[in-house]
Motif scaffolding. Sequence first.
Motif, short mmCIF file in Angstrom:
data_model
loop_
_atom_site.label_atom_id
_atom_site.label_comp_id
_atom_site.label_asym_id
_atom_site.label_seq_id
_atom_site.Cartn_x
_atom_site.Cartn_y
_atom_site.Cartn_z
N THR A 266 10.04 -7.50 -1.53
CA THR A 266 11.35 -7.11 -2.07
C THR A 266 11.52 -7.67 -3.47
O THR A 266 11.20 -8.83 -3.72
N GLY A 267 11.97 -6.82 -4.38
CA GLY A 267 12.20 -7.27 -5.75
C GLY A 267 13.68 -7.40 -6.04
O GLY A 267 14.43 -7.90 -5.21
N ASP A 268 14.09 -6.90 -7.21
CA ASP A 268 15.51 -6.99 -7.57
C ASP A 268 16.08 -5.59 -7.72
O ASP A 268 15.44 -4.61 -7.33
N ALA A 269 17.27 -5.49 -8.26
CA ALA A 269 17.93 -4.19 -8.35
C ALA A 269 17.15 -3.21 -9.22
O ALA A 269 17.10 -2.02 -8.92
N THR A 270 16.53 -3.71 -10.31
CA THR A 270 15.82 -2.78 -11.20
C THR A 270 14.46 -2.40 -10.63
O THR A 270 13.97 -1.31 -10.86
N THR A 271 13.79 -3.33 -9.92
CA THR A 271 12.51 -3.03 -9.28
C THR A 271 12.64 -3.42 -7.81
O THR A 271 12.30 -4.54 -7.44
N PRO A 272 13.14 -2.52 -6.98
CA PRO A 272 13.47 -2.91 -5.61
C PRO A 272 12.24 -3.29 -4.77
O PRO A 272 12.36 -4.07 -3.84
N ALA A 273 11.06 -2.74 -5.12
CA ALA A 273 9.87 -3.08 -4.33
C ALA A 273 8.73 -3.44 -5.27
O ALA A 273 8.53 -2.79 -6.29
N ILE A 274 8.03 -4.50 -4.94
CA ILE A 274 6.91 -4.94 -5.78
C ILE A 274 5.64 -4.92 -4.95
O ILE A 274 5.60 -5.46 -3.85
N ILE A 275 4.62 -4.26 -5.48
CA ILE A 275 3.33 -4.20 -4.78
C ILE A 275 2.41 -5.29 -5.34
O ILE A 275 2.21 -5.37 -6.56
N ASN A 276 1.89 -6.12 -4.46
CA ASN A 276 0.93 -7.15 -4.86
C ASN A 276 -0.41 -6.85 -4.22
O ASN A 276 -0.49 -6.12 -3.23
N LEU A 277 -1.47 -7.43 -4.78
CA LEU A 277 -2.77 -7.35 -4.14
C LEU A 277 -3.05 -8.71 -3.52
O LEU A 277 -2.89 -9.74 -4.17
N VAL A 278 -3.45 -8.68 -2.24
CA VAL A 278 -3.75 -9.95 -1.58
C VAL A 278 -5.13 -9.88 -0.96
O VAL A 278 -5.63 -8.81 -0.64
N GLY A 279 -5.75 -11.04 -0.85
CA GLY A 279 -7.06 -11.12 -0.22
C GLY A 279 -6.94 -11.05 1.29
O GLY A 279 -5.85 -10.89 1.84
#
Lengths: 513, 308
Positions: A266-279
């Motif tokens: 979960t991000g903020d109002a301007t970027t509600p979802a954030i995609i990360n890369l995880v091992g």
Amino acid sequence: MTLVSSINIAHQALLVSQAAITAVSNNISNVDTEGYSKLDVNLASVVNYSYFAGSPIATANALSGVELIGVQRASNAYLQNYYWQENSTYSYLDKYTNVASSVENSMNELKNDGLSSAMTSFYKAASDLNSDPSDITARQSYISAADNVCSVFNNIATDLTNLSQSLVGDPNSVNSLSSSEISSNVDNVNNFLDQIAKVNYNIIKTNSSGNTSSALLDQRDTLISSLSLLMPLTVTTSSSGMVNVSLGEHALLKGSIVSNYLEVKTGDATTPAIINLVGKTGNLVASNVNSEITAGKIGAILDVCGSDITKFTISGVLDSLNTLASEFADVLNNIQTGDPAGDGTTGMCIDGASKTLIAATENIFVANGGGTITAANISINPTVTNDPYLIAAARVDLTTGVDYSNAIGNNSNMTLVLDSSNTDYAALNNTTIGDYLSNTVSKVGTDVKNLNNNFTSQDAVLKEIKAQLSSATGVNLDEELVNLMKYQRAYQAAARVFSVCSDLIADLINLGK
Amino acid sequence: MYIRPTTLGTTNLALNDILSSQAKYNTLSEQSSSGLKVSKPSDDPTAAKSILDVNASISQLNGYLDNINVTQTELDTQESTLSSLSSLIEKASGLATQAANQTYSQTELTAMKSQVDLVLNSVLDLANTKYNGNYIFSGTNTSTPAYTVDVAGNIAYKGTASTDSYQRYVQISDGVFVPINAPGDQVFGSYDAATNTGTGLIGTLKALSNAMGAGNNAGISGSLDNLSNDLNTALLVRTKTAAISSKFELTTSSINTAVTNLTSYKSNLEDIDLSAVLAKLASAQVAMQATMSTASKTLSGLSLLNYL
């Protein structure tokens, strides 16, 4: 040359024809299988070798029959890659257009229950109140018309917020993410990566045992196609026959090992979802790769729920509505309790008990739940709803000392309300309330139309590539039937050769009696 | 470029063709049943904006028409009241002219005085005319009777004074607000019993009545001039009312023209040309049938299996 060698050649031909018919029957049985690549039978005449001084030399005139070089899976790596790439774009536009159409439907402006028709009814009620400012019925209709404007604002805002939350969850409530569409799509991506890795491993295993793995290759291509619907991919094939999948610079899958999984936060109002890369162990490898997910369903969700002003976004439409709601409320509240012309006059409402004019102190519009007024929370001040006489229809100059307490027929303030529909406001880009709304509607319409057009042309592109790909790898039933007959005849002829040779040998044996 | 046809590809192609010709047919049939070519903004964003603007304009213009219709009745009431007022003033003038002849005894003058008093009462009734529950000559104090007579005999104006913002406005076009009510205190005047002085018509009638009661010939003659002034005032206000009425008539006819024009503009924007759409629908139907028959032939007829 011996008769026995002819028998051997015929025997070989029988086996080869059988193998060819097996391939053809496999093709025929998969004629309707989506993603199936046809098998081509490769035949060659056997090259005979004679051995002189230990090194084999091909002898051209030595006749040794036919051999099956291989049953090959038809493929076109270039077209396949191109297809995956365009598939991502197709799915991106498909999702984007869908969401944009939902937004358009929520606004519903050309129907009779849209915002513009609510606004029109409001100004009509204002005009009626202007004609008879002391009439309680006119006051009540004015308030219910204003209330209707609020409800339409609220409904659209709720629809848009729900739409956004179903896609990326609510930035203010972390738990809502897991039930959102982006979260399930990210799970799908990770599942596909696992499956592709597994198929890669199986391909290597069967290759090393010498079997053809065409069914596995088909399976892998289909999996990658499904993955390409979700996000943009770069697919490369290694020399061992395994594929590597990466997102831009980031490798996701190398052969049979998934190097990086996707994770959504979960991000903020301007970027509600954030995609990360995880091992594999959940360790963060790269944070916020949103900008690299430019295609696929996930890309569409990120873009439409983001805040890039160059793109159509839900928040962009919501912002316009918020601006409109807040300016509309401010303008009317200022007419109600303020001094919009700056001439020292005061908006006057009626004291319900004594039916005399008193200075208005209650605003018409308030934010439900406090804070600034937005499309989601604009509502009528409950005090005014309970006492419609509190609407300030009159406007007088109290500084003159004249007693205006009986001037309940004064409608100067309503003329200001009516004038407000023709006034340009700086907060609305110097347009009127009605124009700002119709511009917003028209912009949404234009965006949806453009997206539709892009989608239609991308659909055509994808169909074309699909046709080319199917042309290169698909099954044509007529072709297979012709091949079937061809191999059937070849089998019959070889069998004939066999029986002729057998007869000849029998004759020979009889000769010797 | 040669494309090698494949069985699945051909099937998919036929399916796509059928779907797209059906979609085309559905769009046209939806248009012909709804009668609209723009049913959502993305159908034609520019037209959608114009439709919204035109809708707002039409509804605003109809609002102006409503305003005019409602107000027109009040203006009619005002005009007929002023017309009755003129007759009353003329009646008072007649009595004053008669009394000024100096041939009447005090008894006869007293009888005339009581007639003048009756005229005054009628004038006060007219001044307190109500329309739709509102006192039309009270300025913006619409729920207050314009005139009351107290125990001392004062006849005071209770409406908004014509020197203050007494006017009630009605909007008849963009930014045009027309004042519709007449200044009651100017038309009718007032009377102060303590100083025995008055203004306007009421003052004149009161003075006439007093002069008749006292047999004051000079006073009676003086009233004649004043009455003619008061009549002029009433006529002037009546003329203004008539001017507003005729302005309303002009505006009504121009609004009607505008609404007609806008309606036909809107119809051009959003309504289909039914004959054109029906023709297209017919050709789309033919195309759909052709696609289906081609598809059925391709899919079932054109296979080597039929000939083996």
